[in-house]
Design a protein around this motif. Structure first.
Motif, PDB file in Angstrom:
ATOM      1  N   MET A 214      35.767  14.315 -22.758  1.00  0.00           N
ATOM      2  CA  MET A 214      36.899  14.025 -21.868  1.00  0.00           C
ATOM      3  C   MET A 214      37.564  15.306 -21.427  1.00  0.00           C
ATOM      4  O   MET A 214      37.585  16.286 -22.174  1.00  0.00           O
ATOM      5  CB  MET A 214      37.963  13.218 -22.607  1.00  0.00           C
ATOM      6  N   GLU A 217      42.939  16.066 -18.118  1.00  0.00           N
ATOM      7  CA  GLU A 217      43.605  15.287 -17.069  1.00  0.00           C
ATOM      8  C   GLU A 217      43.184  13.815 -17.095  1.00  0.00           C
ATOM      9  O   GLU A 217      43.812  12.995 -16.434  1.00  0.00           O
ATOM     10  CB  GLU A 217      43.350  15.899 -15.684  1.00  0.00           C
ATOM     11  N   ASP A 218      42.124  13.479 -17.856  1.00  0.00           N
ATOM     12  CA  ASP A 218      41.751  12.067 -17.975  1.00  0.00           C
ATOM     13  C   ASP A 218      42.780  11.289 -18.782  1.00  0.00           C
ATOM     14  O   ASP A 218      42.869  10.071 -18.661  1.00  0.00           O
ATOM     15  CB  ASP A 218      40.394  11.929 -18.685  1.00  0.00           C
ATOM     16  N   ILE A 219      43.514  11.974 -19.649  1.00  0.00           N
ATOM     17  CA  ILE A 219      44.455  11.297 -20.537  1.00  0.00           C
ATOM     18  C   ILE A 219      45.774  11.161 -19.792  1.00  0.00           C
ATOM     19  O   ILE A 219      46.476  12.137 -19.584  1.00  0.00           O
ATOM     20  CB  ILE A 219      44.685  12.123 -21.818  1.00  0.00           C
ATOM     21  N   ILE A 221      49.713   9.889 -19.066  1.00  0.00           N
ATOM     22  CA  ILE A 221      50.907   9.708 -19.886  1.00  0.00           C
ATOM     23  C   ILE A 221      51.059   8.227 -20.210  1.00  0.00           C
ATOM     24  O   ILE A 221      50.938   7.382 -19.327  1.00  0.00           O
ATOM     25  CB  ILE A 221      52.139  10.266 -19.152  1.00  0.00           C
ATOM     26  N   SER A 223      48.990   6.603 -22.089  1.00  0.00           N
ATOM     27  CA  SER A 223      47.697   5.979 -22.374  1.00  0.00           C
ATOM     28  C   SER A 223      47.308   6.244 -23.830  1.00  0.00           C
ATOM     29  O   SER A 223      47.884   7.088 -24.508  1.00  0.00           O
ATOM     30  CB  SER A 223      46.616   6.506 -21.439  1.00  0.00           C
TER      31      SER A 223
ATOM     32  N   SER B 199      48.544   2.510 -21.709  1.00  0.00           N
ATOM     33  CA  SER B 199      47.654   2.217 -20.587  1.00  0.00           C
ATOM     34  C   SER B 199      46.247   2.687 -20.908  1.00  0.00           C
ATOM     35  O   SER B 199      46.037   3.531 -21.782  1.00  0.00           O
ATOM     36  CB  SER B 199      48.175   2.896 -19.325  1.00  0.00           C
ATOM     37  N   SER B 203      40.096   6.701 -16.011  1.00  0.00           N
ATOM     38  CA  SER B 203      39.486   7.955 -16.447  1.00  0.00           C
ATOM     39  C   SER B 203      38.997   7.870 -17.887  1.00  0.00           C
ATOM     40  O   SER B 203      38.053   8.552 -18.265  1.00  0.00           O
ATOM     41  CB  SER B 203      40.487   9.100 -16.299  1.00  0.00           C
TER      42      SER B 203
END
Lengths: 360, 269
Positions: A214, A217-219, A221, A223, B199, B203
């Motif tokens: 990963m 930036e895939d993570i 806020i 999540s 969430s 991605s």
């Protein structure tokens, strides 16, 4: 049955119903008069009751045969529709019903037997003092003294002391068997699958859902993502579910990744271990090691479903409620030149619950 | 010229000059004005945004601010996207009835077209996840349910229970049951992370995996057989223990009393 067959007078042996006397209202009223059952006086009724009891035992036998038959015959994946229950496993239903009937019929038969055919004559059992009379006691004490004197137990102290020693040591063999609960974990709980990560040979964080590395930036806020270690020197393919020791490994290596606005992170050390607000915490509760990931994204609390230990992930996973004794260990993460999240060192503290040899 | 200057003090001179100036400026404007006229934007999208803004001002702005910028009463809606509005308003959670640990699901008070208008307005505040279409949350794979089961156990079951029956969180918050929830709302919840749910953006959990999870949840709620007969709410040892103690032991006690109370004597005493 007519009343002719019934005894007219109270049985003199069992009934002392007339004992209550007017001059003493608190006198022992004695047992009520014994009344016979229908099966006691009517041989046909007794035969019928006998047949009923036997029938129940036979039904129980048949049900047990049915239990074995359904175990053999019914496919375990067969699903049937049975009205009030809905779609259920045919095997479970058959096993439960037959075993239930078999046990119930034995119980019901036994109760019916006892109530209709076994003697129901009331028997008073009077209570007596437990100890023997003085004469018997004096005799036993005398015998004991004689025996002790003849054995020389009090005189031959060496025998006495060695006997006591051997008796005291015998239970130790039982204690020794507890060794089979071992071996002790020794150092194996101090390190995890991230231990081979160094700045020169970092280990990538692999998304548990996609099995891919990963980027930070895939993570998003708010999540929540779960991660496991990627390829390392000793595990070139990364941790895979097909690995023989996957369950042992993931029980220490599992990570939960969250992202918090950097300004909202209260603990500076924790902020430094993360990358731009992305924090990687061990997923293993420090109480008894349950996987803990009931994450509330507004309060940043993570809750353990087993004993409600609650950790504040915005404050270095401090324990704010519950029995856990340590904060969740945090993995130091950063990114490699291509932007993928990597770990460059193991957890600073052992993950999971406390153990005797725990170093920190 | 003399004639003209002689009349410059005539009472009507000012009027003439004024008329001349008006004609000149009008003519110049006509000559240089841009030829394309400014058109009022009357496309459907823009109308929906306008309509949504009106609804927002009435129903939402007291907490979320007139422009959705948020206040001490409610969070900013800039960038939450139309999916969040569709979820929160479509399931009746918004507008909230009262402050509390969690805003529960209740009867919806807007119809779908009003929800779409509100969503269009909120989506216009900033980019965010859009309301999914039916083929976005419907899986066509044959093994979607089993893959979804794996993903559900990794990502969802810790809060929502192994069968999606829901569970308790801290301080009055709870993870709701997923039974009888429209697949669209399950998908939107994963995308947007409503209230305290984290969430699961595309991605880290691609669209296809969300479809698989939705397929599993639908199967679990509607079709999954119940191998043991009574599910007792799929809540595990809590309901099973309660059932065992109250009904199992209760029946045994009742039978024992019944057996003892019925005499076998030939004569009733």
């Amino acid at each position: 049955m007519s009343d002719d067959n019934l005894p007219t007078a109270h049985d003199a042996v069992h009934g002392h119903g007339e004992a209550a006397v007017a001059e003493n209202p608190f006198a022992d009223p004695g047992l009520p008069a014994h009344e016979p059952r229908r099966t006691d006086i009517d041989e046909r009724a007794a035969k019928r009751a006998e047949r009923q009891v036997s029938l129940m035992f036979v039904v129980s036998m048949l049900a047990t045969v049915g239990f074995i038959a359904s175990y053999v015959a019914i496919d375990k994946s067969k699903i049937v529709y049975i009205f009030p229950l809905g779609h259920i496993s045919a095997l479970n239903f058959a096993l439960g019903m037959t075993l239930g009937v078999a046990l119930f019929c034995i119980g019901a038969g036994a109760v019916h037997w006892a109530r209709t055919l076994m003697s129901d004559v009331e028997l008073p059992a009077e209570r007596h003092a437990i100890e023997a009379d003085d004469e018997t006691r004096a005799d036993v004490i005398q015998q004991f003294k004689t025996g002790a004197g003849e054995s020389g137990f009090g005189r031959r102290k060496m025998i006495r002391n060695t006997l006591i020693g051997s008796m005291a040591l015998v239970p130790l063999s039982g204690v020794m068997l507890l060794r089979d609960l071992g071996p002790l974990p020794e150092k194996s709980l101090d390190s995890t699958g991230w231990k081979e990560a160094t700045p020169d040979a970092p280990i990538r964080l692999i998304n548990m859902n996609t099995n891919e590395p990963m980027k930070a930036e895939d993570i998003g806020i708010g999540s929540l993502t779960f991660a496991k270690p990627g390829p390392s020197a000793s595990r070139p393919g990364g941790l895979q579910e097909t690995d023989e020791d996957f369950q042992q490994a993931i029980a220490k290596d599992a990570l939960m990744l969250i992202r918090i606005q950097p300004d909202d992170i209260k603990d500076d050390k924790s902020k430094g271990l993360g990358f731009e607000g992305v924090l990687a915490y061990s997923k293993i509760c420090t109480h008894v090691g349950c996987p803990i990931s009931l994450y509330e994204q507004q309060t940043h609390h993570a809750l353990c479903p087993c004993h409600q230990s609650t950790f504040d992930l915005s404050d270095g996973a401090r324990v704010i409620f519950g029995p856990a004794g340590h904060p969740l260990p945090q993995l130091k993460i950063t990114t490699d030149p291509s932007g993928y999240l990597i770990a460059t060192q193991d957890f600073a503290k052992p993950v999971g619950p406390s153990f005797w040899e725990r170093s920190a | 010229m003399k004639k003209l200057s002689a009349r410059r003090r005539h009472p009507l001179a000012a009027l003439v000059v004024l008329l001349f100036a008006l004609v000149a400026s009008g003519g110049l404007y006509a000559a240089f004005a841009p030829t394309e006229q400014a058109q009022a934007d009357s496309s459907a999208q823009s109308l929906a945004i306008d309509e949504g803004k009106r609804l927002f001002a009435v129903g939402c702005s007291s907490c979320h601010g007139l422009n959705g910028q948020g206040s001490s009463m409610g969070p900013s809606l800039v960038g939450v996207g139309s999916a969040a509005v569709d979820f929160q308003v479509g399931t009746g959670r918004m507008p909230a009835q009262q402050p509390g640990a969690q805003v529960p699901r209740k009867k919806t008070i807007y119809n779908q077209s009003e929800i779409d208008q509100l969503a269009a307005f909120v989506a216009s505040l900033g980019p965010g996840p859009a309301t999914p279409t039916k083929d976005q949350y419907t899986s066509t794979e044959t093994d979607a349910i089993s893959k979804g089961g794996d993903l559900f156990r990794t990502n969802c079951s810790q809060c929502h229970n192994f069968a999606g029956a829901g569970g308790a969180l801290t301080q009055g918050k709870f993870a709701p049951s997923l039974e009888n929830v429209d697949p669209k709302y399950i998908y939107e919840a994963m995308q947007t992370g409503p209230q305290n749910m984290p969430s699961f953006p595309d991605s880290t959990m691609p669209e296809q995996q969300k479809q698989q999870i939705v397929a599993f949840v639908r199967y679990q709620a509607n079709e999954a057989p119940n191998p043991g007969g009574l599910s007792l709410g799929s809540l595990g040892p809590v309901t099973e223990g309660l059932f065992g103690w109250i009904f199992g032991l209760g029946v045994l006690i009742a039978v024992a009393i019944w057996v003892a109370a019925h005499t076998t004597k030939a004569k009733k005493s």
